[in-house]
Motif scaffolding. Structure first.
Motif, PDB file in Angstrom:
ATOM      1  N   HIS A  89       0.850  -1.048   0.019  1.00 32.55           N
ATOM      2  CA  HIS A  89      -0.279  -0.088   0.020  1.00 32.55           C
ATOM      3  C   HIS A  89       0.783   1.334  -0.261  1.00 32.55           C
ATOM      4  O   HIS A  89       2.005   1.111   0.351  1.00 32.55           O
ATOM      5  CB  HIS A  89      -1.046   0.004   1.170  1.00 32.55           C
ATOM      6  N   THR A 153       1.596   4.304   9.294  1.00 26.71           N
ATOM      7  CA  THR A 153       1.765   3.364  10.460  1.00 26.71           C
ATOM      8  C   THR A 153       0.598   2.413  10.715  1.00 26.71           C
ATOM      9  O   THR A 153       0.828   1.385  10.988  1.00 26.71           O
ATOM     10  CB  THR A 153       2.272   4.186  11.607  1.00 26.71           C
ATOM     11  N   GLY A 154      -0.358   2.962  10.474  1.00 31.58           N
ATOM     12  CA  GLY A 154      -1.692   2.183  10.869  1.00 31.58           C
ATOM     13  C   GLY A 154      -2.129   1.209   9.738  1.00 31.58           C
ATOM     14  O   GLY A 154      -2.684  -0.015  10.028  1.00 31.58           O
ATOM     15  N   ILE A 155      -2.056   1.801   8.486  1.00 31.41           N
ATOM     16  CA  ILE A 155      -2.104   0.703   7.568  1.00 31.41           C
ATOM     17  C   ILE A 155      -1.050  -0.518   7.720  1.00 31.41           C
ATOM     18  O   ILE A 155      -1.714  -1.597   7.383  1.00 31.41           O
ATOM     19  CB  ILE A 155      -1.748   1.682   6.212  1.00 31.41           C
ATOM     20  N   PHE A 157       0.003  -1.601  10.449  1.00 30.95           N
ATOM     21  CA  PHE A 157      -0.256  -2.192  11.326  1.00 30.95           C
ATOM     22  C   PHE A 157      -1.522  -2.970  11.058  1.00 30.95           C
ATOM     23  O   PHE A 157      -1.541  -4.300  11.342  1.00 30.95           O
ATOM     24  CB  PHE A 157      -1.044  -1.164  12.528  1.00 30.95           C
ATOM     25  N   ALA A 158      -2.712  -2.779  10.138  1.00 32.05           N
ATOM     26  CA  ALA A 158      -3.626  -3.468   9.811  1.00 32.05           C
ATOM     27  C   ALA A 158      -3.026  -4.580   8.835  1.00 32.05           C
ATOM     28  O   ALA A 158      -3.650  -5.793   9.120  1.00 32.05           O
ATOM     29  CB  ALA A 158      -4.450  -2.441   8.957  1.00 32.05           C
ATOM     30  N   LEU A 159      -2.148  -4.373   8.079  1.00 31.04           N
ATOM     31  CA  LEU A 159      -1.348  -5.693   7.416  1.00 31.04           C
ATOM     32  C   LEU A 159      -1.047  -6.584   8.355  1.00 31.04           C
ATOM     33  O   LEU A 159      -1.161  -7.776   7.964  1.00 31.04           O
ATOM     34  CB  LEU A 159      -0.264  -5.100   6.621  1.00 31.04           C
ATOM     35  N   TYR A 161      -1.766  -6.953  11.427  1.00 27.90           N
ATOM     36  CA  TYR A 161      -3.039  -7.806  12.172  1.00 27.90           C
ATOM     37  C   TYR A 161      -3.630  -8.628  11.325  1.00 27.90           C
ATOM     38  O   TYR A 161      -4.117  -9.839  11.744  1.00 27.90           O
ATOM     39  CB  TYR A 161      -3.856  -6.698  12.597  1.00 27.90           C
ATOM     40  N   LYS A 162      -3.694  -8.543  10.038  1.00 26.52           N
ATOM     41  CA  LYS A 162      -4.430  -9.371   9.185  1.00 26.52           C
ATOM     42  C   LYS A 162      -3.532 -10.496   8.881  1.00 26.52           C
ATOM     43  O   LYS A 162      -3.764 -11.317   7.772  1.00 26.52           O
ATOM     44  CB  LYS A 162      -5.312  -8.882   8.014  1.00 26.52           C
ATOM     45  N   LYS A 163      -2.257 -10.497   9.111  1.00 27.94           N
ATOM     46  CA  LYS A 163      -1.399 -11.537   8.537  1.00 27.94           C
ATOM     47  C   LYS A 163      -1.097 -11.384   7.345  1.00 27.94           C
ATOM     48  O   LYS A 163      -0.952 -12.660   6.549  1.00 27.94           O
ATOM     49  CB  LYS A 163      -1.522 -12.901   9.223  1.00 27.94           C
ATOM     50  N   TRP A 192       6.683  -1.802  17.283  1.00 23.22           N
ATOM     51  CA  TRP A 192       5.787  -2.838  17.298  1.00 23.22           C
ATOM     52  C   TRP A 192       6.023  -3.900  15.886  1.00 23.22           C
ATOM     53  O   TRP A 192       5.503  -4.570  15.232  1.00 23.22           O
ATOM     54  CB  TRP A 192       4.383  -2.381  17.052  1.00 23.22           C
TER      55      TRP A 192
ATOM     56  N   ARG B  51      -2.528  -9.256  20.977  1.00 21.28           N
ATOM     57  CA  ARG B  51      -3.044  -9.033  19.707  1.00 21.28           C
ATOM     58  C   ARG B  51      -4.207  -7.950  19.723  1.00 21.28           C
ATOM     59  O   ARG B  51      -4.314  -7.246  18.844  1.00 21.28           O
ATOM     60  CB  ARG B  51      -3.284 -10.259  18.875  1.00 21.28           C
ATOM     61  N   GLY B  65      -3.611   8.413  15.291  1.00 14.90           N
ATOM     62  CA  GLY B  65      -3.432   8.213  13.637  1.00 14.90           C
ATOM     63  C   GLY B  65      -3.196   6.636  13.347  1.00 14.90           C
ATOM     64  O   GLY B  65      -3.829   6.255  12.241  1.00 14.90           O
ATOM     65  N   LEU B  66      -2.584   6.113  14.106  1.00  9.83           N
ATOM     66  CA  LEU B  66      -2.620   4.555  13.820  1.00  9.83           C
ATOM     67  C   LEU B  66      -3.951   4.116  13.684  1.00  9.83           C
ATOM     68  O   LEU B  66      -4.225   3.169  12.809  1.00  9.83           O
ATOM     69  CB  LEU B  66      -1.482   3.833  14.742  1.00  9.83           C
ATOM     70  N   GLY B  67      -4.788   4.139  14.624  1.00  9.19           N
ATOM     71  CA  GLY B  67      -6.033   3.650  14.761  1.00  9.19           C
ATOM     72  C   GLY B  67      -6.876   4.109  13.551  1.00  9.19           C
ATOM     73  O   GLY B  67      -7.625   3.201  12.551  1.00  9.19           O
ATOM     74  N   ILE B  68      -6.915   5.134  13.110  1.00  5.49           N
ATOM     75  CA  ILE B  68      -7.386   5.617  11.822  1.00  5.49           C
ATOM     76  C   ILE B  68      -7.058   5.113  10.489  1.00  5.49           C
ATOM     77  O   ILE B  68      -7.798   4.503   9.874  1.00  5.49           O
ATOM     78  CB  ILE B  68      -7.364   7.255  11.568  1.00  5.49           C
ATOM     79  N   GLY B  69      -5.635   5.024  10.333  1.00  6.52           N
ATOM     80  CA  GLY B  69      -4.992   4.276   9.477  1.00  6.52           C
ATOM     81  C   GLY B  69      -5.366   2.852   9.191  1.00  6.52           C
ATOM     82  O   GLY B  69      -6.264   2.331   8.175  1.00  6.52           O
ATOM     83  N   ALA B  70      -5.557   2.125  10.363  1.00  2.36           N
ATOM     84  CA  ALA B  70      -5.872   0.787  10.395  1.00  2.36           C
ATOM     85  C   ALA B  70      -7.126   0.666  10.223  1.00  2.36           C
ATOM     86  O   ALA B  70      -7.681  -0.394   9.458  1.00  2.36           O
ATOM     87  CB  ALA B  70      -5.464   0.157  11.598  1.00  2.36           C
ATOM     88  N   LEU B  73      -8.366   0.126   6.460  1.00  2.00           N
ATOM     89  CA  LEU B  73      -8.369  -1.237   5.943  1.00  2.00           C
ATOM     90  C   LEU B  73      -9.385  -2.074   6.803  1.00  2.00           C
ATOM     91  O   LEU B  73      -9.181  -3.410   6.740  1.00  2.00           O
ATOM     92  CB  LEU B  73      -6.857  -1.591   6.176  1.00  2.00           C
ATOM     93  N   ILE B  75      -9.916  -2.629   9.949  1.00  2.00           N
ATOM     94  CA  ILE B  75      -9.755  -2.945  11.461  1.00  2.00           C
ATOM     95  C   ILE B  75     -10.626  -1.834  12.318  1.00  2.00           C
ATOM     96  O   ILE B  75     -11.165  -0.729  11.806  1.00  2.00           O
ATOM     97  CB  ILE B  75      -8.240  -2.520  12.109  1.00  2.00           C
TER      98      ILE B  75
END
Lengths: 368, 324
Positions: A89, A153-155, A157-159, A161-163, A192, B51, B65-70, B73, B75
């Motif tokens: 991404h 950074t959050g994107i 994190f999501a990747l 988290y979703k493995k 992290w 986790r 911001g990390l929470g918003i970005g996640a 996608l 989360i």
């Protein structure tokens, strides 16, 4: 790759000149087909012609607001996009036209957005600084300096988290390295082990303030060391070098996963935005001319591909003619497109309202 | 029906939603191993693991911001602010990214986050830790704001907020965390934007949100006992969306309104409510709409003065008697 604990420093240093050596492409560039190379070249030219056409429209008064041109930095956009896989991404700041076209957004939707038209990529609601294409893994287009760095950074994190084995390329300008949000992001990403690569597009000026006058310590990417994070410097005038050096960093981000900071040295020929009337005062004309003459990424890649026998003079001319025509057509498309209807002001504010879910009650907008 | 604390009601809401949806994660300072600065997340880290329940550094801009970005996608982060006062160091993320991304992308993206934590004064901690920014948040199109007053409301609103596909800011109150109310054992949800008449009455409408609802209930009791005034107490529960109809219905019934809030008066939440009442129920009013807000100065540390600064029963009763 620079990191006090890194095993790869020496290896990386040896590779340094490989990318530019003629006829012997290595690493990720070795597998490029003729068509791949032409696409890289073509896309750089398309970005430039698109932006030149948008500047013309701005001068005609068809586009208002801010217009931050990417001219001079095109190699970074095409190289980064060319390395992205399905789970990778990208997110960037407000100088976002190059990334948008590189990930496959069309000139029509991009130009129409600049015109504030309903056919624009954000229906005319975002403008130049706020292009988005989540279907192409492109998450904007963000107007506040450094504000996108926690989002990137959050994107990542999501990747994780979703493995998913992917990474996030989080682009920022050299001015953004002095924002707190950037440093907070680096800390969290390192803490992290998030698969995010912060790519500093260092065009040497944060608006009108040179790096020397705005940032302590050089190179900027070295700030990664404070977070025990790997970093790398890359010459932004060479598509091949960006690809070659960035590919292994992306691989490590995806597989370890681990973050990194990459600084790509580049230059913008235009002002910070079109409204920047002083851009020939805080830097010399000579400096600008030197970049155009000796470091222009399109010119250099054209020369390389000509030497490789990939491009003939006729090809070069044809590719440029097509890019100009595509840009002109997009301006016509934008011109002829309608503005958004007034009721569009109140759509896309709330998901639950747009989808009429009934989950929310009461009054949500407070107009007369 | 069992009585549980506001704190436990929130804790149950998180546990149920963590159980229900794999994409729900809790993020915040001291929420995991420490079990929460106010023990709202107690036991959740032990039950759901690293986790799903994550401690962050003291770094609000980054983790908001990390929470918003996640969330872009898919989360669904529930982000704790130890105090809503700390949102000010994450202002760009919470007020300029979270509510704007959907709009600027022409609806291509949505941001299903919950940002939550206490927003109240009255705890003797001085100006920097006593902010009540529900008016800031409600001012911003793209955000939703709820301020639950009871354990029942806290659980039902929190569960709805977590399932909502837009950013929802939930403003709690440290002085309510330990208070007990009846909460059903079976699952329930409370829609955002639905007010609740906490006490029926005929003489005057006391309209409030958050802990001020509790203060109004006590004021109403005293008004009945000492002055034979039958006050209605309307709990807004949600500031945006706002149950305008419930406000107007109550005012049309009682013909008088006193708005009670812990916001400061200038551009506070009650200013907006007052504007709506005069616009839509002017002919029903027998007296000017009055407000009881926090005093218009930075929150004072000294406890007796702070208790006077935020709405209390004495100030509410005094204002009601002036109106009637």
């Amino acid at each position: 790759m620079n990191k006090k604990t890194s095993q790869t420093t020496a290896k990386s240093a040896k590779k340094k000149s490989t990318a530019q050596s003629k006829g012997k492409l290595s690493g990720v560039n070795a597998s490029l087909s003729r068509d791949d190379k032409i696409k890289l070249y073509r896309d750089m030219g398309r970005i430039r012609r698109f932006e030149e056409r948008s500047l013309h429209a701005y001068q005609q008064g068809k586009i208002g607001g801010f217009l931050h041109l990417y001219i001079g930095q095109e190699a970074i956009a095409v190289a980064t996009a060319s390395l992205m896989g399905d789970n990778d991404h990208i997110i960037t700041a407000y100088r976002d036209h190059g990334q948008a076209l590189s990930v496959g957004m069309g000139m029509n939707e991009c130009m129409a957005e600049l015109y504030g038209k309903f056919t624009g990529c954000s229906k005319g609601k975002g403008g130049s600084m706020h292009y988005f294409a989540p279907d192409k893994n492109f998450w904007g287009g963000h107007g506040i300096v450094g504000g996108q760095t926690p989002l990137g950074t959050g994107i990542a994190f999501a990747l994780k988290y979703k493995k998913l084995e992917g990474c996030c390329l989080c682009l920022l300008g050299d001015g953004a390295v002095n924002q707190g949000a950037f440093h907070e992001s680096l800390n969290l990403a390192a803490l992290w082990n998030l698969p995010v690569i912060y790519i500093i597009e260092n065009n040497r000026y944060s608006m009108g303030t040179s790096q020397k006058r705005s940032s302590a310590g050089s190179p900027l990417a070295r700030r990664a060391e404070g977070y025990d994070m790997a970093w790398e410097l890359i010459d932004g005038s060479s598509v091949y070098e960006i690809r070659e050096k960035l590919a292994p960093i992306m691989d490590r981000a995806r597989t370890q996963p681990e973050p990194a900071v990459v600084e790509i040295q580049t230059y913008r020929y235009r002002g910070h935005s079109v409204a920047d009337a002083n851009h020939e005062k805080y830097r010399s004309k000579k400096e600008i001319e030197d970049y155009k003459k000796n470091h222009d990424p399109i010119m250099l890649f054209q020369r390389t591909l000509a030497e490789e026998g990939v491009l003939s003079d006729a090809d070069i001319e044809e590719i440029d003619r097509e890019a100009k025509k595509e840009a002109a057509d997009s301006a016509r498309f934008a011109d002829e497109s309608p503005f958004p209807p007034e009721e569009e002001i109140f759509t896309d504010v709330y998901w639950e309202v747009d989808h009429k879910t009934g989950k929310n009650e009461g009054r949500i907008f407070f107009n007369d | 029906m069992p009585q549980i604390t506001y704190r436990k009601a929130l804790n149950d809401a998180f546990a149920e939603e963590l159980e229900r949806d794999e994409n729900v994660v809790l993020i915040g300072e001291e929420i995991a191993e420490y079990n929460g600065a106010y023990k709202v997340t107690e036991g959740l880290h032990a039950r759901f693991g690293d986790r799903r329940v994550m401690d962050t550094p003291i770094s609000e801009a980054a983790f908001c911001g990390l929470g918003i970005g996640a969330s872009m996608l898919g989360i669904r982060p529930v982000i704790e602010l130890m105090f809503w006062s700390f949102s000010y160091v994450a202002f760009d993320q919470l007020f300029n990214n979270a509510p704007m991304v959907r709009y600027m992308s022409g609806g291509l993206i949505n941001v299903p986050i919950v940002v939550r934590g206490p927003a109240n004064g009255g705890t003797n901690v001085g100006a920097t830790h006593s902010h009540t920014p529900e008016n800031f948040a409600a001012y911003t199109p793209g955000l939703k704001v709820v301020c639950p007053a009871t354990a029942y409301d806290a659980k039902g609103l929190m569960k709805t907020a977590i399932r909502d596909n837009d950013p929802v800011f939930v403003m709690e109150n440290t002085l309510l965390y330990g208070q007990k109310w009846e909460v059903p054992e079976e699952e329930y949800l409370i829609p955002l934007g639905r007010a609740d008449v906490k006490k029926e009455g005929t003489d005057i409408s006391l309209i409030a949100h958050g802990r001020c609802v509790i203060t109004c209930l006590e004021a109403a009791r005293q008004l009945k006992e000492d002055h034979d005034i039958d006050a209605e107490v309307l709990d807004l529960r949600s500031i945006r969306p706002l149950d305008q109809e419930a406000i107007l219905k109550s005012v049309r019934k009682t013909n008088r309104a006193v708005l009670v809030e812990e916001n400061k008066p200038f551009c506070g939440t009650a200013a907006q409510i007052a504007a709506l009442i005069q616009e839509h129920a002017f002919d029903h009013l027998d007296a000017p709409v009055r407000r009881v807000s926090a005093y218009d100065a930075p929150q004072i540390y000294s406890k007796p003065l702070e208790d006077e600064m935020i709405p209390n029963t004495r100030r509410i009763i005094k204002t009601v008697l002036e109106v009637l």
